[in-house]
Design an enzyme around this catalytic site. Structure first.
Site, PDB file in Angstrom:
ATOM      1  CB  ALA A 227      -0.944  -0.083   1.193  1.00 50.67           C
ATOM      2  CD  GLN A 233       6.515   3.270  -0.862  1.00 51.98           C
ATOM      3  OE1 GLN A 233       6.248   4.004  -1.429  1.00 51.98           O
ATOM      4  NE2 GLN A 233       7.836   2.667  -1.426  1.00 51.98           N
ATOM      5  CB  VAL A 234       2.601  -1.019   4.088  1.00 52.77           C
ATOM      6  CG1 VAL A 234       2.616  -2.218   4.638  1.00 52.77           C
ATOM      7  CG2 VAL A 234       2.059   0.313   4.756  1.00 52.77           C
ATOM      8  CE  LYS A 249       2.086   4.316   8.031  1.00 50.21           C
ATOM      9  NZ  LYS A 249       0.909   4.687   9.023  1.00 50.21           N
ATOM     10  CG  ASP A 384      -7.591   6.663   6.867  1.00 54.39           C
ATOM     11  OD1 ASP A 384      -8.853   7.007   6.347  1.00 54.39           O
ATOM     12  OD2 ASP A 384      -6.616   6.649   6.205  1.00 54.39           O
TER      13      ASP A 384
END
Length: 674
Positions: A227, A233-234, A249, A384
């Site tokens: 992601a 980003q991961v 992450k 979120d």
């Protein structure tokens, strides 16, 4: 699709990364007093932001009056932030964000100043050019017809301006008080559509942060990102030492100075909009930037996210229906966070969930209950919860990931929210409007009378259809129109509440199109009102059961039925069966509606509180008849839920204390009469 991996074979080197831990905090803007609510205009300019739709800022946005005569900008900022803490109901001993800190970091060198000037010119040029096109559309009378095109232009412009503006766009996507709804819908795409940065750069950051070669810690790592977001980003990887799968992450490179620079420019530009913001929102534009800046800098420090994960683990430690990933603090730092890998099914794939044998209804009940617990019980909630951050585990549990964006509600805020629910149930719209002021939506001193009819129309139009047609999106759509017409500001924490509820309702509709959110939410709230020993909730229960001094027998019956429904749905969920349920003591009472404390507190109130005693006696004898039938109906609803001997024993044990309170109350009343 299988993701390719880098297989790393160098032996593990034992070392750990040192990092500092700081307190989690949030800033929320405060509203300055306005005399009254302005009347909505007959026609609105079709611009993006309310501030653009109005006249230019006056005199740099300065306000008149002695309250603005301060000795320095620093003292103004300090007092403003203190006022924000008062509104939020918390005291924050340490801040990652203050306007002074941002300014000092940005202006620390001559080179930084040159960079700031260049960036300022870029922002003013691009935003100014976009604004002139909006004005042109309005002047030629085509402003409404080009809205979809201009909304896409705005989204692309924010992406082009970088991470700070992408994050600002994500915030605006949930701020109907600032931006039109059609633009909000377009900006929602920014939640997922963010390009990744190169792997080589990401891997270098991991090695720098952890102080070890990549292959020393991980045996393999994915060659593609799992992601990508505006700040990082991961990747998926496997720990060399234990063989566990983890998520890594990684923060975007050199993003911190960019964020500080842009925040300084945001606040500088906001200073020219203070006059407009005060008129349209009832609050200072600079403080809206402060809200945004505080939350953004929190997300930028991954040590805070690790603490958020630990807080969520603590909150849900007794709940076998919720899975929170563990953070590996020894392998994490301010720019890198290593977490337990969640092997779940995305909530956007209803077919995969059904094929896995997961009970959809049970899973949705678990999800809604978990969301409401975060909001009303813990006061710490996931800000979120989009479909990429929520997973269905194969055993029926719900799993959350990505805890960079969380929000906190004080005990006072939670109680006011419950008050608002009670006032909605009792159709007390004047008090609902006052709740808006208490929560910070309206400036203190604002005349709420023009808003009361609008609130009544929204609620009656939505709730009047019943649970079958009620959904948060329809209510929010009408509410968005209200906040756009009046000087209502949505504090950051409540914009996250709204986004959280809307997003999770959307996930529910994806899995089950005819899902009724309130059919699950109401039973949870009913159970909390009936069983929670919190004195504030006991008081709200009394308010719900009495309307205009008349006891609502039917409402009590409905509460009991709904609460029993919640207990039944939760206890029958597959996640509560088997190994996951073994260690939870709470399950013993979750299989039945435990009303022991409620009955005991009710008996105490009957003895001690003369007003309650009089009201209950009137409830049993009103309309010149004994309401024995209603009492029998209530008993039949709870007789299978309570153990009469044990409840009676608890009441007897509490009698000495209740008798003492009764004597003290009686003595006080006698003395006051004399």
């Amino acid at each position: 699709m299988t993701t390719a991996s880098y297989h790393l074979h160098t032996p593990l080197i034992n070392s750990s990364c040192c990092y500092s831990t700081v307190g989690v905090s949030s800033i929320y803007g405060t509203c300055f007093p306005v005399a009254s609510v302005r009347n909505p205009r007959k026609k609105k300019v079709s611009t993006v932001v309310k501030a653009v739709a109005a006249a230019p800022a006056r005199g740099g946005g300065s306000r008149s009056g002695e309250e603005l005569q301060v000795s320095s900008k620093a003292s103004t900022s300090s007092s403003a932030l203190e006022q924000l803490d008062i509104e939020r109901g918390v005291c924050i001993p340490f801040r990652k964000y203050t306007p002074e800190t941002v300014k000092s970091k940005v202006l620390e060198s001559q080179g930084a100043i040159l960079s700031l000037v260049g960036r300022g010119v870029e922002i003013v040029w691009k935003l100014g050019f976009y604004w002139t096109r909006l004005v042109y559309d309005y002047l030629v009378g085509r402003d409404e017809e080009v809205v979809p095109f201009r909304a896409r232009q705005l989204r692309n412009l924010l992406c082009d301006l970088g991470p700070s503006f992408i994050k600002a766009g994500q915030v605006l996507a949930n701020r109907p008080d600032i931006i039109r709804e059609d633009y909000m819908n377009e900006l929602c795409i920014l939640q997922d559509d963010v390009p990744p940065f190169p792997n080589q750069v990401a891997f270098q950051i991991i090695e720098e942060e952890l102080g070890q070669p990549l292959e020393a810690i991980f045996s393999k790592i994915s060659s593609e990102t799992i992601a990508a977001a505006s700040l990082g980003q991961v990747y998926r990887a496997t720990l060399r030492a234990s063989g566990e799968d983890v998520a890594i992450k990684v923060q975007r490179p050199e993003i911190e100075p960019i964020i500080y620079r842009d925040l300084f420019l945001f606040r500088t530009l906001a200073s020219f909009l203070n006059g407009i913001s005060l008129q349209k929102l009832g609050c200072n534009a600079e403080l809206i930037v402060d809200e945004f800046g505080e939350k953004l800098l929190e997300e930028l420090d991954y040590t805070l996210e690790a603490r958020n994960i630990e807080d969520f683990l603590e909150n849900f430690k007794g709940d076998p229906t919720v899975k929170i990933p563990r953070a590996y603090r020894q392998l994490s730092g301010s720019r890198v966070l290593v977490m337990e890998w969640i092997d779940g099914i995305r909530c956007t794939d209803p077919q995969a969930i059904k094929e896995a044998g997961i009970d959809v209804n049970g899973f949705l009940t678990v999800g809604v209950s978990a969301a409401l617990r975060q909001l009303l019980e813990f006061g710490l909630f996931h800000g979120d919860p989009h479909p990429g951050n929520i997973f269905a585990m194969r055993d029926g549990r719900i799993a959350y990931v990505d805890f960079g964006n969380v929000a906190q509600l004080s005990q006072q805020n939670k109680q006011i929210l419950i008050d608002a629910v009670v006032h909605a149930v009792n159709e007390d719209y004047a008090e609902m409007a006052n709740d808006f002021t208490r929560l910070g939506f309206l400036a203190k001193g604002t005349d709420v009378s023009p808003i009361i009819p609008a609130l009544e129309a929204i609620w009656q139009n939505s709730a009047g259809k019943g649970l079958a047609d009620f959904n948060f999106r329809s209510v929010t759509g009408k509410f968005n129109q209200l906040v756009y017409q009046y000087p209502i500001r949505i504090p950051e924490r409540f914009s996250l509440v709204i986004r959280s509820l809307l997003t999770q309702e959307g996930i529910c509709f994806t899995l089950k199109p005819d899902f009724k959110f309130l059919e699950v939410a109401y039973p949870y709230v009913a159970k909390r009102l009936l069983t929670d020993p919190n004195p504030a909730l006991r008081e709200r229960l009394i308010q719900v059961l009495f309307k205009d001094g008349v006891f609502q027998w039917k409402r009590l019956e409905n509460l009991i039925v709904l609460a029993k429904e919640n207990v039944s749905k939760m206890s029958s969920n597959p996640a509560l069966q088997g190994n996951n349920a073994g260690s939870s003591r709470e399950l013993k009472v979750q299989k039945k509606l435990d009303l022991t404390d409620t009955i005991k507190d009710g008996a105490r109130l009957f003895l001690v509180d003369e007003g309650i005693r009089r009201q209950l006696l009137l409830a049993l004898t009103e309309d010149s008849k004994l309401h024995v039938e209603e009492l029998v109906d209530v008993y039949r609803l709870v007789e299978d839920q309570i153990d009469i001997p044990s409840v009676a024993l608890e009441v007897v044990r509490d009698l000495p204390s209740a008798a003492r309170d009764f004597m003290l109350s009686w003595s006080a009343s006698v003395l006051s009469d004399k």
